[in-house]
Every structure is written in C-alpha cells, then in structure tokens.
Write an enzyme that holds these catalytic residues in place. Structure first.
Site, short mmCIF file in Angstrom:
data_model
loop_
_atom_site.label_atom_id
_atom_site.label_comp_id
_atom_site.label_asym_id
_atom_site.label_seq_id
_atom_site.Cartn_x
_atom_site.Cartn_y
_atom_site.Cartn_z
N SER A 1 53.65 18.35 12.92
CA SER A 1 53.86 19.08 11.67
C SER A 1 53.08 18.34 10.59
O SER A 1 53.28 17.15 10.38
CB SER A 1 55.34 19.11 11.30
OG SER A 1 55.50 19.58 9.97
N ARG A 2 52.16 19.06 9.93
CA ARG A 2 51.34 18.40 8.92
C ARG A 2 52.08 18.25 7.59
O ARG A 2 51.54 17.70 6.65
CB ARG A 2 50.02 19.16 8.75
CG ARG A 2 49.20 19.15 10.03
CD ARG A 2 47.80 19.70 9.86
NE ARG A 2 47.15 19.76 11.16
CZ ARG A 2 47.01 20.86 11.89
NH1 ARG A 2 47.49 21.99 11.44
NH2 ARG A 2 46.42 20.83 13.05
N VAL A 3 53.29 18.79 7.51
CA VAL A 3 54.12 18.59 6.31
C VAL A 3 55.00 17.37 6.51
O VAL A 3 55.23 16.59 5.60
CB VAL A 3 54.95 19.86 6.02
CG1 VAL A 3 55.91 19.63 4.88
CG2 VAL A 3 54.03 21.03 5.70
#
Length: 513
Positions: free
Chosen positions: A364-366
C-alpha cells in the site's frame, strides 16, 4: 352583413398571440451497418463524441467514432432490432445515469435501469457517466482508514478513504470475496458502497446480492451488473456508470467505496468494440487508448478537500491474471495507476491460507497514514516476520539442525500466518484485530501449538468481550492502545485460563521417549 376591418385585425392579433411554432428540426442519419453491438450511420455531420443517439426501435446508442463520412456508434441495448436503412437521430444529450439516495439497495444495469423486479426508481437527478477527475488542488491527502475487517489487509496493506487499491490474482483465488467482505464490514461506518459486476454470471451476481442482503449490507449498497449475455458496450460503460453514481455522494460530502469486478473483462469488451469499429490494434490487439480507459476511470477516486465537503470515493479495482503473471499488459497498466495492490497467490489459496495474500508482492503506497495509531504500533514487525519466515521456510524440514534464533523466527512466522487466516464473511472489528496482533507480537502465542492459534484467538475475543470490554472501547474510540500495561495484563490474565489441546502434551511425551 358587413365585417369591419377592426374585427378582422383583432381576430388576426388573437391568432398570432396563441400561435405556437410546433415545427421541430432534428438532425437524423441513416444506419449503414449494424452488428455485434456496433452501428455506423451516415448523415450525422454535427454529432459530438459521447452524444446519445436514438434509433427507430427506441434503443439508445453512444457516439464513439467521428469519421469523415460516417459516425461509429456503440449500441446501448439490444442491437438485433436495428437494420440497415433505419433512421437514427441526435438527442443533444451526452450519456448519463440516474443518481441519488433512491438507488441504494437496488440492482441496476449500466443504464441505471432496475433489474431487480422492485419497480421503477423515482429520481430526477442524473450525472454524465464521463466526468473530469478532481484536480490536485481539489484533493487532500489520504488520512482516514477504511477498515476491511480482514486482519492481513488492515495490518499489512492498509486502505485509506480516497485510495485506489488493486486486488489482483488468478481466477478463483478469492478476489471478489475480499471485496464483498470489505463491503459487509462497512456496516455502521458511514459508507455507501457500489459493487460493479462486469461480465459476472447472473447466477453469481444473484448469490452475491443474497450474501449482501443476509448481512444487511444492501441497506447501504448499490449493485450495477453487466452480464456476459449483455452487449459489449454495456460492459464497457458499466464502471463509468458506477463512478458517476458514487460521485453524486462524494460531492455531497459523503464517503463511498466502489468495487470494479473486474476491469479485465471491461478491457476485453473495449477491445472487441474497438476492433469492430476498425480502430488500429496495438499490443495484444488492445487499442492504443486502453491505458486512458482505465486511468480516467480510477483517477475519479479521491479524497476531496474540506472546501468541497471532504467527501471521498475509494476504488477497489479487480484484475484477473493468468498463471500469476503480474507483468502482463493490463495488470501492469492498472498497477501503475493505483496506489498499491493486494496480490493473491494461488499456491497459498490451495494450501489453505485464506485470504491468500502474498505479503511480499502486496503493498500500500499510503501505508501508515491509513491506519489507526494502535494498529501502527502492533503491526510494525509483521511484514519482517513474514519475510523472514518465507526465506527460512525451505529449511524447516531440517529444524533439528537449526540454531535457536532461526527456530524462533520459524515459530513466529508459522503463528503469524495462522493468525492472519480468516474465514469467508468473518469480518473482525479493528479493536479485536489490534488485540490479537498485540498478543502475537508480544510473544503470547510463541509457546502455543500452531493448531491452537485460532482457538486461542476466538477464546481471547470472548474473554475480552466479557471481562475487559473497556479496553476494546478505548481502542475503538481513541484509535490508541490503552494507557500503561492494561492490555498486556488482560492477555496475561487470559493466558492463565487457556487450556492447550491434549495433543500437545502427547507430542511432548513422545519426543521425550
């Protein structure tokens, strides 16, 4: 008898005042070709890209190609009633669908027409299916978690409101199940859900709707279905129609979760249309704008800034791979558009690890911005534990020859895999996720047999519900762990009452002998 000039004048004036110009001018064309969901028409010189056209049999079409001598049209309905020589006329409107609260709880086709047998939808609001995505300055950073109720996802690849998280994997590895469980877990979370089924069998969609009804999720869910028997244009427009329905809520300050299941079938439908429209084929016969087809759809998911109401639309697109090939054309396209991916591994699925998420490939890039603080604290070492376990797993058969530290890593990894297992439609509230992961990372499970881990988890949840409900409430309300050692002490108290299975003692006795 004489008629006076004044009377004639008055009569003419009255007729002029009541005169209505009923003459209407419509631009029409003639159908020159029809077949496979596509038509061509000559004479529509002023037609616009995306404009709705009306055929003689009452079926609508949408302008897709603007060429020198004719117009390429995708037919939004049954094309078998259209023949060459039929008249088609412009409507002056672009493709739009009904929107609003009246759609919630209904099953619709991509044109917004109900297909659940519950009567018409009474709404006068519509939105165009194509809409420009919010710009950079209209957005804010993702900072609010979207809890899926699935431990592996909430701990390792957290999803935030406004994010686009791809679910990718081979056929029959549990992709739709993850999406449905996420929808079911939104009950009471102030979230409106939209499930777009693209090319799914009608029996499958019926079963999914029944599941959502069983768990009370249809009270806040809209289902848009384009089945395999529908013409290709309906499969192509289905996700855009779902996005338009979601945007109505988002721009009114509400939170939306939209699932596109799946975009592989939409890409195939678009390829079919493009080839019939004689557009030049590119890689794997897809048209050159296939990337744009998905990017302009997924960019519509956003977390709006406070000036625009702070609403959000979270997208969970699903992509089907073949033999786990994430480097294929459509998968790499969608991976590059989204903010991370949940990769489902068929080997794990068939070995009984469900959800079959590959922790090494999933990301997850968040990240932590989409987690509550308590989850950040307890899940910090999980990915490292799993990575170490996967590397050392091949040596597990030589356990007696390994040093104590390696054996400890293997033991922790095996118990981590077991904790992250979860049954179908068994969503876990975030407070309980934090509690079991705290027990795992603080070595409370290390001495248990792997077979006892899930029983330990369930009994721990019951114990916390009955004896320490205040700890769960604290985590839920504040997002933080309780102060001091309250959680540690509660788990130690439970450890004293937990009874390991008898087979552990027998195994220990046999090893001593």
């Amino acid at each position: 008898m004489s008629i006076k000039a004044e009377e004639i004048s008055t009569l003419i004036k009255q007729q002029l005042e009541s005169y209505k110009d009923e003459l209407s001018v419509e631009e029409t064309g003639t159908v020159t070709y029809v077949g496979d969901g596509v038509a061509r028409a000559h004479g529509l010189d002023n037609a616009l890209q995306g404009e709705l056209l009306l055929f003689d049999n009452g079926v609508y079409g949408m302008v897709q190609n603007l060429e020198t001598s004719d117009v390429g049209i995708v037919v939004l309905g049954d094309f078998t009633g259209i023949t060459e020589g039929d008249t088609v006329k412009r409507t002056g409107r672009i493709m739009e669908v009904p929107v609003g609260d009246q759609l919630i709880g209904r099953v619709l086709n991509p044109l917004g027409q109900p297909i659940d047998g519950k009567g018409d939808i009474k709404t006068d609001k519509t939105r165009p299916i194509e809409h420009k995505a919010p710009g950079v300055m209209d957005r804010q950073g993702v900072n609010e978690p979207l809890q899926t109720g699935i431990k592996a996802i909430d701990a390792l690849v957290p999803i935030g409101r406004g994010q686009r998280e791809l679910i990718i994997g081979d056929r029959k590895t549990g992709k739709s199940s993850i999406a449905l469980d996420t929808i079911i877990n939104q009950k009471g979370q102030n979230m409106i859900c939209i499930y777009v089924a693209i090319g799914q069998k009608e029996s499958t969609v019926r079963a999914q709707v029944n599941t959502l009804q069983k768990f009370g999720a249809m009270d806040y869910t809209i289902v848009v279905s384009a089945g395999p028997s529908d013409p290709a244009p309906l499969l192509y427009v289905a996700p855009y129609a779902g996005a338009a329905m979601g945007e109505e809520f988002m721009f009114n300050g509400k939170h939306v979760l939209i699932v596109y299941d799946d975009l592989t079938k939409q890409a195939d439908a678009y390829r079919e249309l493009s080839l019939i429209l004689r557009r030049p084929p590119g890689r794997e016969a897809y048209p050159g704008d296939i990337f744009y087809t998905h990017s302009r759809l997924l960019e519509r998911a956003a977390k709006l800034n406070d000036d625009l109401g702070g609403g959000s639309m979270t997208a969970l697109p699903i992509i089907e791979t073949k033999a786990g090939d994430v480097a294929a054309y459509i998968p790499t396209n969608v991976i590059s558009i989204t903010d991370g991916q949940i990769f489902l591994n068929s080997d794990s699925f068939y070995s009984g690890v469900r959800p079959a998420m590959d922790a090494g490939t999933s990301v997850s890039r968040v990240g932590g911005d989409a987690q509550i603080k308590a989850m950040k604290k307890v899940a910090g070492t999980l990915r490292l534990d799993l990575s170490s376990y996967k590397e050392l797993e091949s040596f597990a058969q030589f356990g007696s020859d390994l040093d104590a530290a390696t054996q400890a890593k293997l033991a922790r990894g095996a118990r981590t895999v077991e904790v992250l297992k979860q049954g179908l439609h068994e969503a876990v509230p975030v407070a309980k996720e934090v509690i079991i992961l705290f027990a795992l990372t603080h070595s409370h499970l290390d001495k248990l047999a792997v077979e006892d881990v899930l029983r330990y988890q369930n009994e721990l949840f019951d114990f916390m519900d009955s004896s320490h409900k205040d700890i769960e409430d604290t985590i839920t309300k504040t997002g933080n762990l309780p102060e001091g050692d309250a959680l540690e002490d509660a788990i130690k108290e439970f450890d004293q009452t937990f009874q390991p299975s008898k087979h552990d003692d027998e195994a220990a006795t046999n090893s001593e002998n």
